[in-house]
Design an enzyme around this catalytic site. Structure first.
Site, short mmCIF file in Angstrom:
data_model
loop_
_atom_site.label_atom_id
_atom_site.label_comp_id
_atom_site.label_asym_id
_atom_site.label_seq_id
_atom_site.Cartn_x
_atom_site.Cartn_y
_atom_site.Cartn_z
N THR A 188 9.83 -34.87 21.38
CA THR A 188 10.68 -34.81 22.57
C THR A 188 12.14 -34.74 22.14
OG1 THR A 188 10.83 -37.22 22.72
CG2 THR A 188 8.99 -36.16 23.87
N LYS A 436 20.15 -43.71 44.88
CA LYS A 436 19.80 -44.67 45.94
C LYS A 436 21.06 -45.14 46.62
CE LYS A 436 16.61 -48.37 47.06
NZ LYS A 436 15.61 -49.34 46.55
N TRP A 441 16.83 -43.02 49.49
CA TRP A 441 16.75 -42.19 48.29
C TRP A 441 17.27 -40.78 48.59
CZ3 TRP A 441 16.14 -44.47 43.86
CH2 TRP A 441 15.37 -45.64 43.75
#
Length: 542
Positions: A188, A436, A441
């Protein structure tokens, strides 16, 4: 009772043997600084067998890791098949990573040999002396091996790829072994800590190659000419080199030339029918087409992934007669997990929304979304949950690290989204990128897609900036197209009736260029570090 069927282990070498035997006219075309190189699948398979012999002569044994630092080319394709074909593990390293990350990966993988394009000689000169698990050999992907300004430790032998394989006769039979044998190791990009290794198998790789070729996935055919713009050092180029061999499609490899003009020229010259890459690449191609009036009559389909594809990109390629299929996945899913192909029986509005989604799973992968209480959310297209995966090519964990799946065997992706009744996934955000505000959200992806739909905007990123009253509020950071002009008021007015008023960004910052990571994704971590206190600082000034 068992069925009376023959059983053959799934071998990556079989993909190349199939292409060489049954598709001898298909070719691999590589664009290089000195021109275009062409070779057929039979030629590629013969060269891969010679490379296999050379690897064994260098002391590479089954299970050993062999690294590549290379662009998309015929030689890199040969490495894909030869390294795994002898039972070793190919570790494709992203040369765009920081030197410390490259050194960490090579040490963590304990790479025995590194194959590198000459462009990356300075990287090797800087990184190799720092390695604790120092490789024994460096092989440059050229004819002579003569590399100027690249000083390496005396204990390391340096050779040229063509000289190396020329010493072999190619009289080599690909070995058979367990299909669960490790074949590839991809790390990754390290945006949330040290890079983590995902270890693929022959079985997972072959199964994914066949799945990629399904009609409702990438739909590759022997007659196609496929140009993988996604780098071969990024999650196995989305498995496309393996899928091309499985069906006999020709491969058109762009090398290091990934600007709009170079890609458009290669598509036209080589009659490319299908290509794949991240959205920013295709924005560059569109800019070139817009400036020159060039058309790409051979191009039929684009597979776009890596980050959310802006709706404007769909519209502009629609006008050119090119279909976009939106794909989604991650290093841990090899990477293809979902793909947005058309579905019958839905109205026009639903069809339009579904093609903008991340798609639905292809056979071989299962997907679910669970809320914070670990309860699976309904497939109603509205209820958000944390996306989790399991399947034949989904990781159980990371190389030399503890198990990474949930207690019942599902892999948590870190993405948040909804699933509609037809199984189409709509990612609303990465868990760490959600905003948030006052208990509500807000999706940064939704805000970015609206901004990029404005004709003056080249790229946009929405981040959560700290706010004393609301906790967080959306801040939009924008890079404009060359020569374009746009004010904050004009851009914010563009959001009218597209999202609730409380979701509209509180402010817009214009910068010359947005930061990108080694895989081409926006680096929101850098933007949050730079602008995360923007609203608080503004209040303090007042």
């Amino acid at each position: 009772m068992h069925g009376l069927m023959q059983h053959e282990p799934m071998m990556i070498s079989d993909l190349l043997r199939h292409a060489a035997r049954y598709h001898p006219r298909s070719e691999i075309v590589s664009r290089r600084p000195d021109g275009v190189h062409r070779q057929t699948y039979p030629e590629t398979e013969r060269r891969a067998r010679r490379l296999a012999q050379a690897l064994i002569r260098l002391g590479i044994a089954p299970g050993d890791r062999v690294a590549t630092l290379a662009w998309n080319s015929h030689r890199h394709v040969e490495l894909y098949f030869a390294i795994s074909g002898i039972g070793a593990v190919i570790n494709t390293i992203n040369p765009r990573l920081a030197h410390d990350d490259i050194a960490y990966i090579a040490d963590h993988a304990e790479d025995r040999v590194i194959f590198a394009d000459v462009d990356f000689a300075p990287i090797l000169a800087a990184v190799v002396p720092k390695l604790a698990a120092r490789p024994r050999h460096i092989v440059f992907l050229n004819d002579s091996g003569d590399i100027q300004d690249c000083t390496l430790p005396a204990s390391i032998s340096v050779s040229a790829y063509e000289t190396l394989i020329a010493a072999e006769d190619g009289d080599y039979e690909w070995p058979r072994f367990e299909e669960t044998t490790a074949s590839g190791l991809c790390y990754t990009s390290g945006t949330t800590g040290k890079p983590k290794g995902v270890l693929y198998s022959h079985r997972s790789t072959v199964l994914l190659a066949m799945a990629v070729n399904a009609a409702d996935a990438c739909g590759l055919r022997a007659a196609d000419r496929l140009m993988p713009v996604v780098p071969m050092f990024h999650v196995n180029a989305w498995s496309l080199p393996y899928a091309a061999a499985a069906c006999g499609a020709s491969l058109i490899m762009p090398g290091r030339f990934l600007d709009g003009a170079s890609l458009a020229g290669l598509i036209a010259d080589e009659h490319v029918t299908i290509s794949a890459g991240v959205p920013t690449v295709w924005l560059g191609v569109l800019d070139h087409l817009r400036e020159t009036g060039q058309r790409l009559p051979s191009l039929q389909r684009l597979v776009i992934g890596g980050s959310a594809c802006p709706p404007a990109l769909f519209e502009q390629f629609d006008a050119l007669g090119v279909e976009i299929r939106h794909a989604w996945g991650m290093t841990e899913s090899s990477p293809l997990a979902t793909l947005a192909a058309p579905v019958a029986g839905v109205d026009a509005d639903a069809a339009a929304n579904q093609r903008l989604s991340q798609g639905r799973t292809i056979f071989g992968v299962e997907l679910r979304a669970r809320d914070e209480k670990a309860t699976e959310v309904p497939w109603n297209g509205k209820t958000q949950g944390n996306i989790e995966l399991r399947g034949h090519w989904v990781a159980t964990g990371y190389y030399r690290m503890p198990k990474g799946t949930t207690a019942d065997g599902w892999f948590p992706t870190g993405d948040v989204g909804t699933i509609d009744p037809d199984g189409f996934v709509y990612l609303t955000d990465r868990t760490k990128d959600l905003i948030k505000s006052g208990g509500e959200w807000i999706s940064s992806i939704a805000l970015e897609n609206i901004a990029v739909a404005h004709p003056a905007v080249a790229e946009a990123a929405a981040i959560a900036a700290k706010h004393r009253k609301w906790g967080e509020r959306p801040l939009l950071i924008v890079a404009l197209r060359p020569g374009a002009s746009l004010t904050k008021a004009e851009l914010l007015a563009f959001y009218e009736d597209k999202v609730p008023r409380w979701s509209v960004p509180d402010d817009v910052i214009f910068i010359d260029e947005l930061p990108h990571g080694a895989t081409g994704k926006l680096l929101k971590t850098a933007l949050r570090s730079r602008f995360g206190d923007y609203f608080i600082r503004a209040e303090d000034v007042v």
